[in-house]
Design an enzyme around this catalytic site. Structure first.
Site, PDB file in Angstrom:
ATOM      1  N   ASN A  12       0.731  -1.139  -0.126  1.00 13.76           N
ATOM      2  CA  ASN A  12      -0.105   0.007   0.044  1.00 13.76           C
ATOM      3  C   ASN A  12       0.837   1.306  -0.014  1.00 13.76           C
ATOM      4  O   ASN A  12       1.731   1.296   0.808  1.00 13.76           O
ATOM      5  CB  ASN A  12      -0.954  -0.093   1.333  1.00 13.76           C
ATOM      6  N   HIS A  21       0.889   6.158   1.943  1.00 14.50           N
ATOM      7  CA  HIS A  21       1.547   7.133   3.013  1.00 14.50           C
ATOM      8  C   HIS A  21       2.906   7.711   2.164  1.00 14.50           C
ATOM      9  O   HIS A  21       3.454   8.545   3.163  1.00 14.50           O
ATOM     10  CB  HIS A  21       1.756   6.509   4.274  1.00 14.50           C
ATOM     11  N   HIS A  77      -5.587   3.833  -1.600  1.00 13.55           N
ATOM     12  CA  HIS A  77      -6.844   3.994  -1.068  1.00 13.55           C
ATOM     13  C   HIS A  77      -7.164   5.642  -1.509  1.00 13.55           C
ATOM     14  O   HIS A  77      -6.670   6.535  -0.829  1.00 13.55           O
ATOM     15  CB  HIS A  77      -6.923   3.925   0.472  1.00 13.55           C
ATOM     16  N   ARG A 136      -9.275   8.280  -0.564  1.00 15.86           N
ATOM     17  CA  ARG A 136     -10.339   8.677   0.125  1.00 15.86           C
ATOM     18  C   ARG A 136     -11.219   9.689  -0.175  1.00 15.86           C
ATOM     19  O   ARG A 136     -10.765  10.681  -1.253  1.00 15.86           O
ATOM     20  CB  ARG A 136      -9.480   9.208   1.509  1.00 15.86           C
ATOM     21  N   ARG A 195      -7.023  12.826   1.015  1.00 16.24           N
ATOM     22  CA  ARG A 195      -5.723  13.366   2.280  1.00 16.24           C
ATOM     23  C   ARG A 195      -4.316  12.623   1.794  1.00 16.24           C
ATOM     24  O   ARG A 195      -3.333  13.140   1.910  1.00 16.24           O
ATOM     25  CB  ARG A 195      -6.054  12.805   3.399  1.00 16.24           C
ATOM     26  N   GLU A 208      -8.745   0.799  -3.043  1.00 16.42           N
ATOM     27  CA  GLU A 208      -9.455   0.869  -1.737  1.00 16.42           C
ATOM     28  C   GLU A 208     -10.605   2.278  -1.868  1.00 16.42           C
ATOM     29  O   GLU A 208      -9.928   3.159  -2.197  1.00 16.42           O
ATOM     30  CB  GLU A 208      -8.742   0.964  -0.500  1.00 16.42           C
ATOM     31  N   THR A 212      -8.340   3.862   8.815  1.00 13.32           N
ATOM     32  CA  THR A 212      -9.468   3.272   8.766  1.00 13.32           C
ATOM     33  C   THR A 212      -9.724   2.270  10.105  1.00 13.32           C
ATOM     34  O   THR A 212      -9.011   1.402  10.467  1.00 13.32           O
ATOM     35  CB  THR A 212      -9.575   2.196   7.668  1.00 13.32           C
ATOM     36  N   GLU A 255     -11.291  -8.932   3.018  1.00 11.00           N
ATOM     37  CA  GLU A 255     -10.119  -8.560   3.746  1.00 11.00           C
ATOM     38  C   GLU A 255     -10.350  -8.481   5.163  1.00 11.00           C
ATOM     39  O   GLU A 255     -11.086  -7.456   5.458  1.00 11.00           O
ATOM     40  CB  GLU A 255      -9.301  -7.331   2.905  1.00 11.00           C
ATOM     41  N   HIS A 258      -3.886  -4.398   7.523  1.00  8.49           N
ATOM     42  CA  HIS A 258      -3.974  -3.102   8.427  1.00  8.49           C
ATOM     43  C   HIS A 258      -3.133  -3.149   9.742  1.00  8.49           C
ATOM     44  O   HIS A 258      -3.384  -4.185  10.618  1.00  8.49           O
ATOM     45  CB  HIS A 258      -5.577  -2.651   9.000  1.00  8.49           C
TER      46      HIS A 258
HETATM   47  C1  DXP Z   1      -8.404   0.341   4.433  1.00 12.47           C
HETATM   48  C2  DXP Z   1      -7.044   0.439   4.972  1.00 12.47           C
HETATM   49  O1  DXP Z   1      -6.795  -0.079   5.871  1.00 12.47           O
HETATM   50  C3  DXP Z   1      -5.881   1.242   3.970  1.00 12.47           C
HETATM   51  O2  DXP Z   1      -6.413   2.167   3.491  1.00 12.47           O
HETATM   52  C4  DXP Z   1      -4.748   1.760   5.180  1.00 12.47           C
HETATM   53  O3  DXP Z   1      -5.085   1.738   6.420  1.00 12.47           O
HETATM   54  C5  DXP Z   1      -4.167   3.271   4.567  1.00 12.47           C
HETATM   55  O4  DXP Z   1      -5.181   4.201   4.663  1.00 12.47           O
HETATM   56  P1  DXP Z   1      -5.415   4.933   5.903  1.00 12.47           P
HETATM   57  O5  DXP Z   1      -4.361   5.127   6.764  1.00 12.47           O
HETATM   58  O6  DXP Z   1      -5.992   6.408   5.319  1.00 12.47           O
HETATM   59  O7  DXP Z   1      -6.687   4.252   6.373  1.00 12.47           O
HETATM   60  N1  LIG Z   2      -6.077  -2.561   3.760  1.00 10.12           N
HETATM   61  C1  LIG Z   2      -5.018  -2.507   4.239  1.00 10.12           C
HETATM   62  C2  LIG Z   2      -3.955  -1.837   3.930  1.00 10.12           C
HETATM   63  O1  LIG Z   2      -3.901  -1.553   2.568  1.00 10.12           O
HETATM   64  C3  LIG Z   2      -2.598  -1.356   4.502  1.00 10.12           C
HETATM   65  O2  LIG Z   2      -2.743  -0.865   5.832  1.00 10.12           O
HETATM   66  P1  LIG Z   2      -1.677  -0.332   6.757  1.00 10.12           P
HETATM   67  O3  LIG Z   2      -0.446  -1.154   6.649  1.00 10.12           O
HETATM   68  O4  LIG Z   2      -1.259   0.962   5.879  1.00 10.12           O
HETATM   69  O5  LIG Z   2      -2.122  -0.208   7.986  1.00 10.12           O
END
Ligand code: DXP
Ligand SMILES: NCC(=O)COP(=O)(O)O
Length: 250
Positions: A11, A14, A47, A49, A53, A74, A105, A155, A198
């Site tokens: 992911n 960030h 994701h 949003r 953000r 996402e 989330t 998930e 997550h």
């Molecule tokens: C849904 C989810 O778990 C992810 O999108 C991940 O946590 C990063 O995005 P956020 O930190 O903005 O929730």
């Molecule tokens: N769906 C969870 C994800 O994509 C990553 O979550 P995180 O490791 O950023 O908390």
């Protein structure tokens, strides 16, 4: 018998959080995705949003155009997101709950409470050739409803478990872990493909990789943080190694 494969979805949200702190173009989440894939990621998760953000519309479009591995998009189940996802045509859409005020989330999507609205939404994505995943808690009622809604994938939200592990709340961590173990089994038996994510780090990813029902982990925040110290490619390789160690015990 060889263990079933376990995919790593990286992911890149960030990376965009950091970019947006100053505006401009750097660091680029698409560049991060390309490095992650080169280092062994099986897919990329991002994701979009509602408040934009971190990931923005143009990031999603560029990810789809520039990466060679599956894109997991996402999003919240809104009309606007449905339109964008159908136009983007990612490999998969993962429907997640969203609250503007939340830092991240916080929990799973309430598919039991929202099944009437979700059924046609999922059907539209299915008809568009996009694989739907529902980001839910490892709760039997939510899992059973996910199967009834004809989403092929769930998930499991691992945030409560990971937080308890990191905080050293051992009883809570064990209770959350047992929920995940039972939920993964129930979901597989119901015909669902099971993913998880997550808050995962090397240790929790290694442990959950030992559950043979789980086919994919989506991991972001911890890896992007680690990448600041050792680089993203090295972080992906270390995460892959942790998952392989865990999988070898499945
Ligand atoms: C849904 C989810 O778990 C992810 O999108 C991940 O946590 C990063 O995005 P956020 O930190 O903005 O929730
Ligand atoms: N769906 C969870 C994800 O994509 C990553 O979550 P995180 O490791 O950023 O908390």
């Amino acid at each position: 018998m060889p263990a079933t494969p376990l995919r790593l979805g990286v992911n890149v949200d960030h990376v965009a959080t950091l970019r947006n702190a100053r505006g401009g173009r750097n660091p680029d989440p698409v560049r991060a995705a390309l490095i992650a894939i080169e280092a062994g990621a099986d897919g990329i998760t991002a994701h979009l949003r509602e408040d934009r953000r971190h990931i923005r519309d143009e990031d999603m479009a560029r990810l789809k155009a520039e990466i060679s591995k599956p894109l997991n998009f996402e999003m919240a189940a809104t009309d606007d997101m449905l339109r964008i996802s159908l136009a983007t045509k990612p490999h998969a859409v993962c429907l997640v709950p969203e609250r503007r005020q939340e830092v991240t989330t916080e929990g799973g999507l309430d598919v039991v409470g929202q099944h009437n609205a979700l059924a046609p939404f999922i059907a539209r994505l299915n008809d568009g050739g996009i694989r739907v995943s529902l980001f839910i808690a490892a709760d039997p009622a939510q899992i059973e409803m996910a199967a009834r809604l004809r989403a092929p994938v769930i998930e499991i939200h691992t945030g409560a478990w990971c937080d308890a592990v990191v905080d050293g709340r051992t009883e809570k961590a064990e209770a959350e872990w047992q929920r995940i173990v039972a939920g993964a089994k129930l979901a597989k038996a119901a015909g669902l493909e099971v993913h998880a994510g997550h808050g995962l780090d090397y240790a929790t990813a290694e442990k959950i990789a030992g559950l043979p029902e789980i086919m994919e982990l989506n991991i972001g925040y911890y890896m992007i943080g680690e990448a600041l110290f050792v680089g993203l490619a090295e972080t992906v390789r270390s995460m892959r190694a942790a998952m392989d160690r865990g999988r070898s015990r499945a």
